[in-house]
Design an enzyme around this catalytic site. Structure first.
Site, PDB file in Angstrom:
ATOM      1  N   ASP A  84     -18.603   8.886 -10.868  1.00  0.00           N
ATOM      2  CA  ASP A  84     -19.970   8.476 -11.199  1.00  0.00           C
ATOM      3  C   ASP A  84     -20.226   7.122 -10.563  1.00  0.00           C
ATOM      4  O   ASP A  84     -19.515   6.156 -10.829  1.00  0.00           O
ATOM      5  CB  ASP A  84     -20.145   8.347 -12.721  1.00  0.00           C
ATOM      6  CG  ASP A  84     -20.178   9.705 -13.399  1.00  0.00           C
ATOM      7  OD1 ASP A  84     -20.163  10.723 -12.676  1.00  0.00           O
ATOM      8  OD2 ASP A  84     -20.210   9.755 -14.639  1.00  0.00           O
ATOM      9  N   ASP A 100     -26.756  22.299 -15.708  1.00  0.00           N
ATOM     10  CA  ASP A 100     -26.297  21.744 -16.976  1.00  0.00           C
ATOM     11  C   ASP A 100     -26.715  22.713 -18.078  1.00  0.00           C
ATOM     12  O   ASP A 100     -27.909  22.945 -18.272  1.00  0.00           O
ATOM     13  CB  ASP A 100     -26.941  20.372 -17.231  1.00  0.00           C
ATOM     14  CG  ASP A 100     -26.430  19.312 -16.253  1.00  0.00           C
ATOM     15  OD1 ASP A 100     -25.423  19.564 -15.565  1.00  0.00           O
ATOM     16  OD2 ASP A 100     -27.050  18.238 -16.176  1.00  0.00           O
TER      17      ASP A 100
END
Lengths: 252, 212
Positions: free
Chosen positions: A11, A130
């Site tokens: 990330d 997701d």
């Protein structure tokens, strides 16, 4: 035989890796390129940079990271986050990414998948899904970090993005993400069995058996994990040795 | 003395460039669509991604066909992915002719009859790291037989002459993943994305003296 892939995910925000990293001998524990290089050395099959930069004026920083990464990392690089137009996809590829992952923008504008794959080839287009469970054996596609229910059925959406030209699906269980309880194997299997493009399982890895389960029980083609690698709990090599011991074909 | 990477406008050549530059030492690497530069180069790399009909069309449009054919006649020449496929006579993909340097066809994987050892159906494209079984050739120097390289493709080459085959792979069916003859070496996988073994292959190409 084709190996199952292990993909560490970083990330990145404003040019730095967030969440801890625990490599011995890194000059700079927040430098995405240095960390990616370390994963390459450990035998990672690909590396994914997820750009979570909130502010749009810092968006171009990721381009410099990819550019620097492509000098030093000679395995496939995937970049996710922030691609909203075909032009964004092209810029990321030109900077040195091999694949671009599209998430919310694909839900808002499914034509983006078709346009992008027609222009740059479906092998470069990953669609990130997701998903959250909404009932027994039923999952919906969520956006905005799991806050917005799109009402789309995750399995049907996976089939739709495949028909639009997605080359791969990165499937994250929002129920499991961050829990360290393992992948949502029922979700993974439902999607992997429904499409013919490769599925990357993501969300929930807490130990090496979870990675192996994602392949054997979830039928994923690749497994993605972040924290178990960043905090030095396991190296990519240990993960591969464990998968090999469980009878899974890996690149060692 | 230079290495020309032929750019005919199909996709991103940065990875190929970076990997070559990494192993080429002092030898300059140029990404070029100028036939004169290709002609002047000591070595030529012919990459390719996307669909073969588009690749052939762009090659013609940019006037690069004869430069590629000339390079394939007498320079150390490395084809990668579609750059391998275009060397053959014809592709099923879009039913287009290739450059015809080698006799043979490019065909899609027979996915309907492809099964893994556990009976699971195999996905096309063939994407990921697979093992390459070598026939001895200088470009495999220092690379273990059975080493894994990174593949992304849905079509494979079927050379008429079996003696061209210098690398084999298996994905549901056995297929040819590397061919070599005289000054030409061409691979279906992506050495520029294949970590240490891929870099070694590129390094071997940079040092290769096929005509010596």
């Amino acid at each position: 035989m084709l190996a199952k892939r292990i993909i560490p995910c970083l990330d990145v925000t404003a040019g730095r890796v967030v969440k801890g990293t625990n490599f011995v001998g890194l000059r700079d524990a927040g430098d995405p390129v240095e960390i990616a290089r370390r994963y390459d050395e450990q035998g990672a099959d690909e590396v994914t940079f997820l750009d979570i930069t909130a502010s749009s004026d810092q968006r171009d920083i990721i381009l410099h990271i990819i550019e620097a990464g492509s000098h030093q990392v000679f395995i496939p690089l995937t970049v996710g986050g922030g691609a909203r137009k075909v032009e964004d996809v092209r810029r990321l590829l030109n900077a040195g990414a091999d694949k671009v992952s599209i998430n919310t923008a694909a839900v808002a504008n499914p034509d983006l998948i078709a346009d992008a794959s027609a222009k740059v080839g479906s092998q470069c287009i990953v669609v990130a899904i997701d998903a959250k469970q909404v009932g027994p054996g039923r999952w919906h596609v969520f956006t905005h970090g799991g806050r917005n229910d799109t009402g789309l059925d995750a399995v049907a959406w996976a089939q739709r993005v495949e028909s639009l030209g997605a080359g791969e699906i990165l499937l994250t269980s929002m129920d499991r993400d961050g829990t360290k309880n393992g992948f949502d194997l029922a979700l993974t299997r439902a999607v992997a069995d429904a499409v013919t493009v490769p599925v990357i399982a993501s969300g929930g890895v807490g130990n090496l058996d979870h990675l192996a389960d994602g392949v054997t029980l979830g039928r994923a083609d690749a497994v993605l994990a972040a924290s178990i690698f960043h905090f030095g709990e396991y190296t990519v090599r240990q993960a591969k040795e464990h998968m090999a011991a469980r009878g899974i074909e890996v690149r060692l | 003395m230079s290495i020309a990477v032929i750019d005919y406008g199909m996709g991103n050549l940065r990875s190929v460039y970076q990997a070559l530059a990494h192993v080429a030492g002092a030898t300059p690497v140029q990404v070029t669509s100028d036939p004169a530069q290709v002609a002047a180069a000591e070595r030529v790399v012919f990459p390719g991604q996307g669909a073969m009909p588009d690749c052939m069309a762009e090659l013609e449009k940019r006037g690069l066909r004869s430069a590629v054919l000339a390079a394939a006649r007498d320079k150390p020449f490395l084809g990668i992915c579609i750059g391998l496929q275009m060397l053959f006579e014809h592709s099923e993909e879009g039913d287009v002719p290739g450059l015809g340097v080698f006799a043979g066809q490019v065909r899609r994987f027979p996915e309907a009859r492809m099964r893994a050892s556990d009976g699971a159906r195999l996905k096309v494209p063939h994407m990921g790291w697979n093992q390459v079984w070598q026939t001895p050739h200088p470009l495999w120097d220092g690379i273990a037989n059975g080493a894994r390289f990174y593949f992304v493709h849905s079509y494979c080459v079927h050379p008429e002459d079996p003696s061209l085959v210098v690398g084999r792979c298996e994905y549901g069916v056995p297929f040819t993943c590397a061919v070599g003859r005289a000054n030409i070496f061409a691979v279906q996988f992506h050495p520029e994305k294949s970590a240490r073994d891929g870099l070694r292959l590129l390094q071997n190409f940079v040092a290769w003296q096929p005509l010596a």
